[in-house]
Design an enzyme around this catalytic site. Structure first.
Site, short mmCIF file in Angstrom:
data_model
loop_
_atom_site.label_atom_id
_atom_site.label_comp_id
_atom_site.label_asym_id
_atom_site.label_seq_id
_atom_site.Cartn_x
_atom_site.Cartn_y
_atom_site.Cartn_z
N CYS A 9 -116.87 65.49 28.43
CA CYS A 9 -115.68 65.98 29.13
C CYS A 9 -116.10 67.20 29.93
CB CYS A 9 -114.52 66.26 28.17
SG CYS A 9 -114.85 67.57 26.98
N ASN A 12 -116.56 70.40 26.97
CA ASN A 12 -117.14 70.07 25.65
C ASN A 12 -116.57 70.95 24.53
OD1 ASN A 12 -120.52 69.96 24.18
ND2 ASN A 12 -118.85 68.53 23.89
N CYS A 14 -112.87 70.64 23.96
CA CYS A 14 -111.57 70.05 23.58
C CYS A 14 -111.70 68.55 23.29
CB CYS A 14 -110.53 70.30 24.66
SG CYS A 14 -110.26 72.04 25.05
N ARG A 15 -111.80 67.74 24.36
CA ARG A 15 -111.72 66.29 24.17
C ARG A 15 -113.00 65.67 23.61
NH1 ARG A 15 -110.07 65.31 30.20
NH2 ARG A 15 -111.44 67.13 30.33
N SER A 16 -114.15 65.99 24.20
CA SER A 16 -115.37 65.28 23.77
C SER A 16 -115.82 65.63 22.35
CB SER A 16 -116.52 65.42 24.78
OG SER A 16 -116.89 66.76 24.95
N ASP A 124 -106.78 66.57 29.84
CA ASP A 124 -107.36 67.83 29.40
C ASP A 124 -106.26 68.72 28.77
OD1 ASP A 124 -108.61 70.20 29.14
OD2 ASP A 124 -109.29 70.35 31.22
P1 4NP Z 1 -112.41 69.79 27.77
O1 4NP Z 1 -111.37 70.91 28.24
O2 4NP Z 1 -113.04 69.29 29.05
O3 4NP Z 1 -111.56 68.75 27.12
O4 4NP Z 1 -113.38 70.48 26.84
C1 4NP Z 1 -111.74 72.00 29.04
C2 4NP Z 1 -112.20 73.15 28.45
C3 4NP Z 1 -112.54 74.23 29.23
C4 4NP Z 1 -112.42 74.17 30.60
C5 4NP Z 1 -111.97 72.99 31.19
C6 4NP Z 1 -111.63 71.92 30.42
N1 4NP Z 1 -112.74 75.31 31.41
O5 4NP Z 1 -112.56 75.22 32.63
O6 4NP Z 1 -113.22 76.31 30.87
#
Ligand code: 4NP
Length: 155
Positions: A9, A12, A14-16, A124
């Protein structure tokens, strides 16, 4: 032969990491051995960190735990892994752009397994207030991982 699955994702955190833990749990429940599961980020913002506390508490609510440390995807992953999963269309287009010519990994969107057209994007949850989006992502991962394992890994 050992099969290798990489969950991707944006951050890395939240989702993955949730998808990684859910895939490991799904494989264990299906009594499938010899599959390596990892996760990584498209971006570098959170490298070296652990998952978002809301991801960790969501997993804990389901009796699961992530010890993953964020890393960023690298070219070698496209030859080391058999399956690389993105969570949304933006992840998929970034993965297609990063993939070296002739790379081994099959690039798949996780929600294309077992989820309906309206639920196939694992959104997200990072910028949402509260942990509800994390629970939704978890539930989507459970359905999708089970469907993938059934379709692709079970004999
Ligand atoms: P993830 O969520 O892709 O599901 O881990 C996010 C976590 C952080 C950010 C974007 C998406 N960020 O921009 O910091």
């Amino acid at each position: 032969m050992v099969q290798k699955i990489l969950m991707i994702c944006l951050g890395n955190i939240c989702r993955s990491p949730i998808a990684e833990v859910v895939m490991v749990d799904t494989l264990a429940k299906a009594k499938i051995e010899g599959v390596v599961v990892d996760s990584a980020a498209l971006g570098s913002w959170h490298v070296g960190n652990r998952a978002d506390p809301r991801a960790l508490s969501t997993l804990k609510n389901h009796g699961l735990k992530s010890t993953h440390i964020v890393r960023q995807i690298k070219k070698q992953d496209f030859t080391d892994f058999d399956y690389i999963f993105g969570m949304d269309e933006d992840n998929m287009s970034q993965l297609r752009n990063l993939a070296p010519k002739g790379s081994k990994a099959e690039l798949l969107m996780l929600g294309d397994f077992g989820l309906s057209e309206k639920d196939r994007i694992i959104e997200d949850p990072y910028y949402q207030s509260g942990a509800e989006g994390f629970e939704t992502a978890y539930q989507q991962c459970v359905v999708a991982c089970e469907a993938f394992v059934k379709q692709r890994l079970q004999k």
